[in-house]
Structure formats: C-alpha cells, structure tokens
Design a protein around this motif. Structure first.
Motif, PDB file in Angstrom:
ATOM      1  N   VAL A 150     -16.289  10.352  -1.335  1.00  0.00           N
ATOM      2  CA  VAL A 150     -15.861  11.539  -0.592  1.00  0.00           C
ATOM      3  C   VAL A 150     -15.924  12.726  -1.544  1.00  0.00           C
ATOM      4  O   VAL A 150     -15.240  12.746  -2.568  1.00  0.00           O
ATOM      5  N   ILE A 151     -16.758  13.693  -1.212  1.00  0.00           N
ATOM      6  CA  ILE A 151     -16.900  14.898  -2.024  1.00  0.00           C
ATOM      7  C   ILE A 151     -16.020  15.981  -1.407  1.00  0.00           C
ATOM      8  O   ILE A 151     -16.286  16.465  -0.314  1.00  0.00           O
ATOM      9  N   GLY A 152     -14.954  16.323  -2.105  1.00  0.00           N
ATOM     10  CA  GLY A 152     -14.003  17.297  -1.589  1.00  0.00           C
ATOM     11  C   GLY A 152     -12.666  16.645  -1.323  1.00  0.00           C
ATOM     12  O   GLY A 152     -12.597  15.608  -0.636  1.00  0.00           O
ATOM     13  N   ASP A 175     -14.153  15.925  -6.987  1.00  0.00           N
ATOM     14  CA  ASP A 175     -13.905  17.352  -6.766  1.00  0.00           C
ATOM     15  C   ASP A 175     -13.968  18.072  -8.106  1.00  0.00           C
ATOM     16  O   ASP A 175     -13.652  17.487  -9.156  1.00  0.00           O
ATOM     17  N   VAL A 176     -14.353  19.345  -8.063  1.00  0.00           N
ATOM     18  CA  VAL A 176     -14.327  20.163  -9.274  1.00  0.00           C
ATOM     19  C   VAL A 176     -12.899  20.556  -9.629  1.00  0.00           C
ATOM     20  O   VAL A 176     -12.622  20.936 -10.770  1.00  0.00           O
ATOM     21  N   LEU A 177     -11.996  20.467  -8.667  1.00  0.00           N
ATOM     22  CA  LEU A 177     -10.601  20.841  -8.894  1.00  0.00           C
ATOM     23  C   LEU A 177      -9.851  19.732  -9.627  1.00  0.00           C
ATOM     24  O   LEU A 177     -10.272  18.569  -9.618  1.00  0.00           O
ATOM     25  N   LYS A 190       0.050  16.266  -6.972  1.00  0.00           N
ATOM     26  CA  LYS A 190       0.315  14.962  -7.594  1.00  0.00           C
ATOM     27  C   LYS A 190       0.902  13.970  -6.601  1.00  0.00           C
ATOM     28  O   LYS A 190       0.624  12.761  -6.674  1.00  0.00           O
ATOM     29  N   VAL A 191       1.713  14.458  -5.666  1.00  0.00           N
ATOM     30  CA  VAL A 191       2.268  13.566  -4.638  1.00  0.00           C
ATOM     31  C   VAL A 191       1.134  12.888  -3.865  1.00  0.00           C
ATOM     32  O   VAL A 191       1.144  11.672  -3.640  1.00  0.00           O
ATOM     33  N   PHE A 192       0.133  13.669  -3.466  1.00  0.00           N
ATOM     34  CA  PHE A 192      -0.973  13.106  -2.703  1.00  0.00           C
ATOM     35  C   PHE A 192      -1.893  12.271  -3.590  1.00  0.00           C
ATOM     36  O   PHE A 192      -2.441  11.259  -3.138  1.00  0.00           O
ATOM     37  N   ALA A 193      -2.067  12.676  -4.838  1.00  0.00           N
ATOM     38  CA  ALA A 193      -2.887  11.877  -5.751  1.00  0.00           C
ATOM     39  C   ALA A 193      -2.280  10.495  -5.945  1.00  0.00           C
ATOM     40  O   ALA A 193      -2.972   9.471  -5.890  1.00  0.00           O
ATOM     41  N   TRP A 203     -10.659   8.269  -8.610  1.00  0.00           N
ATOM     42  CA  TRP A 203     -10.857   9.712  -8.708  1.00  0.00           C
ATOM     43  C   TRP A 203     -11.893  10.066  -9.767  1.00  0.00           C
ATOM     44  O   TRP A 203     -11.945   9.439 -10.822  1.00  0.00           O
ATOM     45  N   ARG A 204     -12.686  11.099  -9.462  1.00  0.00           N
ATOM     46  CA  ARG A 204     -13.503  11.778 -10.463  1.00  0.00           C
ATOM     47  C   ARG A 204     -13.266  13.271 -10.242  1.00  0.00           C
ATOM     48  O   ARG A 204     -13.951  13.918  -9.449  1.00  0.00           O
TER      49      ARG A 204
END
Length: 406
Positions: A150-152, A175-177, A190-193, A203-204
């Motif tokens: 998933v990109i984004g 994501d770049v973010l 961070k809660v969602f991560a 994650w990347r």
C-alpha cells in the motif's frame, strides 16, 4: 432571488444526489436533472473502504432507494458524463450529445484518485480506490494471501491495509512521511502505527517510490528510492485525491489556491446562478475566515443538502465544521474541526496506549479540533467545544466535565 424553473446538477455522488433529494423535500416543484458518469445509482463512499472491502456486503450505502428518483420526478441520468458548460448560454453538454439548459446549475463533480509519476503504475495488479467497482476488484485481489504493498498511509491507505489483513494478505505500507496519518501529528500517528503493527503490517516509511516493477502479466514489486524492492502481487496507490475541476476550469470559473472551485459562504461561484458543493467546493467559511476545501463524507452530504435551499432561491451561509470517521480493526474514531498539529497544543484525555481516549487540539484557549477514539459518550459535548467560542484550559479538557465546558 426568484425560484428557478429548471435546475441541473452535474455529479451524481453524495453531494449532488443529496441536493436533488433536498430540493424535493423542501418543496421545490420545478425540473431537476442530475447527470452522473457512473452507471450505478448515487451511493456513499465510506462503505467502500470499510464494509465492502472487508466483505461484509457487496453494495455500498445508496443515497436513496433506486425508485426514489423517479417517484420524486428527479431526472437521474446515470452513465452520462457532462463534457462542457456554457455559462453564457446557460447549458450543459454531455458526451451523448445531449443539451441541458439550466436556470441554476450545481457542480458536484467530486474527486479522483491521485496517481504517481513513476513507471509501472498502469500495470495489471495496480489499483486505486474510489468507486464501487474499484472496491469490488480490490477485495477480490486481497483474497488468496497475496503480497500487498500500500503506497500512502492516509485514511484510505490505512483502512485498506486493515481490510487486506482481514483477508489474510501480507501487507507492507510505504510512505515518504515518518508515520501513518501524519496529518494528526506524531503522537496520534504512533497510535495508528502501533495498531497496524500489532496486526502484522510492515512499514517502509520515509521512503519514496521510483518504479512499480513487472510486465504484461502483472505487477511484481515496488522499487524504493534506496534501490531496494518490495515483492508484490497487489499494489494499492493511495496517495490522496484531487478535485475534478476540469469542467469548471474550462467553463471559466474561478479556481482557488486550495485546488477547488472558489465559492462564497453560500456555496455560490462568481458566475450567475452557478454553485458548487462537496469535494470541489473551496468555500469561504465564515467560521474560519478563510477558504477551506473538505473531501469527507459529511461535508458532501451536508453541503449538498444545504445548497438545495440556495438553488431554490435562498442565500443561507454554510457554517458547519468538518467531520469524519474511520474504523480500522477494533479501533473506531470520530474527528471534528480542523487542527494544525504544528501550531496547536495536543491535549489527551484517556489512555493512548489502550486506544481509549479523546484528543483535543488547543489554540489560544479554544478547541480547534477533537477526536474521540473508542469512546462514544461525549459526541455532543465535543461538537459544542469545537463549534463554540468557550475558552478552556488543558487541565479542564483532561479532567473536567466536558458537557459543562461547551
């Protein structure tokens, strides 16, 4: 303004269909024509990334029952794309050669997914998510334990990742973010991560995309800016949406810096008898004293309902604050207002670790936004705090009686 004889609505999404329904419910008796590019009757978008993608149903939430439009003399032209608006002649042209004269016109053309300017985004197995057909195709692709990239990591990306894990897919988010839903600031991100990590998402982050690899047989992977490649059977590009303003721009309507059609507080453009609502409306909002453009479900529904009265002759300002919601795994939340995490103080009531909390964003003693996560008793109080002008402190928000503060 006098009541028009014929109203044409371009766009059969939630905003356009809500406006058409509200016209009849408000007693308007003239002609109503709705032009919609999709073959489906008007439907709401949130269920696509929720119940449809999860497999809890094959249909979205229809704006109205299929027979509502004919019963209320609404001329719904599904599968009919508007191609041109001639403001001087007061007519809309469609791709089938039809001409639709209007006394008043509503543009509610919605948004379309953004794409990536990299090679391979047109390969089989690369998806975007905007329509019912998109959701059904993506749900099918999620079955069979595929490798999904998933990109984004915005709202669509995170909801789709949760659905993919529900179907047993192997999921990596890119994501770049620095984190998912970064628009909410690092603490809430961070809660969602953590939530997605606990459900097996990898994650990347902080990494751009240079290419989607593969060939005629389908996608094979996603190449990152550092040269590494993530193997993939399915790629979802979820990097936001852009308003469909080509029709408005070609007609000569003013576009705003926010990317949409410039409208005043009553959702009226500078052109005589032409209005815009929903995703494309860059509205001068009296509450904020500036233009805002909102792409969420509630805005489309409420602006569509509101603008109906103005199409029929009213001049009422639209003053509602933005609202949206999300459901991911066992987390549900609602968000009201507009926060700027770089300027506003984050105040948390409850427990971030347990994912049972309300987050407030506080600026100059006033609540700019509030987000309740897995806590459902204070909705009215939160709305009053966001909508009102009461001055509050961080300590009152953490410990006080919220109903009394608003």
């Amino acid at each position: 303004m006098s009541e028009p004889r014929r109203i044409v609505i371009v766009g059969a999404g939630l905003a356009g269909a809500s406006a058409a329904a509200a016209l009849r419910e408000n007693g308007y008796d003239g002609e109503v024509v709705v032009l919609g590019a999709e073959a489906h009757p008007p439907y709401e978008l949130p269920p696509l990334s929720k119940k449809v993608l999860l497999g809890q149903g094959d249909e979205p939430d229809w704006v109205r029952d299929a027979d509502f439009y004919a019963q209320h003399r609404i001329d719904l032209r599904s599968g009919t794309s508007a191609t041109r608006v001639e403001l001087g002649a007061r007519v809309v042209l469609d791709a089938r050669g039809g001409r639709h004269p209007y006394d008043r016109l509503l543009l509610a053309t919605g948004s379309q997914p953004r794409t990536l300017p990299v090679r391979g985004v047109d390969l089989p197995g690369v998806y975007t998510l905007r329509t019912l057909d998109d959701a059904l195709a993506l749900r099918s692709a999620f079955t069979g334990s595929p490798r999904v990239v998933v990109i984004g990591t915005g709202w669509i990306g995170t909801e789709a990742a949760a659905a993919a894990r529900h179907h047993g897919a192997d999921v990596t988010m890119v994501d770049v973010l620095p984190g998912p839903l970064w628009v909410l600031g690092p603490e809430i991100s961070k809660v969602f991560a953590d939530l997605h990590t606990e459900h097996g998402v990898r994650w990347r982050l902080g990494s751009g995309i240079t290419e989607v690899t593969g060939g005629p047989g389908g996608v094979a992977g996603v190449r990152l800016a550092d040269g590494s490649e993530l193997p993939a059977d399915v790629v979802l590009v979820a990097v936001g949406a852009k308003p469909r303003v080509d029709l408005a721009h070609a007609a000569g309507l003013d576009l705003a810096d926010e990317g949409g059609v410039a409208v005043d507080a009553s959702l009226r453009t500078a052109a005589p008898d032409v209005y815009a609502a929903g995703d494309i409306a860059a509205q001068w909002h009296p509450r904020y004293g500036r233009r805002i453009r909102v792409e969420h479900w509630a805005n489309a529904k409420n602006q569509g309902t509101h603008v109906a009265a103005n199409l029929a002759g009213g001049q009422e300002q639209y003053t509602r604050t933005p609202y949206f919601f999300t459901d991911q795994y066992d987390l549900g939340c609602e968000y009201r207002g507009i926060a700027d995490p770089e300027r506003d103080e984050l105040v948390v009531r409850g427990d971030l670790g347990k994912r049972e909390f309300t987050a407030f964003w506080l600026r100059d003693g006033r609540v700019t936004a509030a987000m309740n996560v897995n806590m459902w008793d204070d909705g009215d109080a939160l709305k009053a705090l966001v909508d009102g002008d009461a001055t509050v402190t961080a300590e009152q928000l953490r410990e006080g009686d919220l109903a009394a503060l608003g």
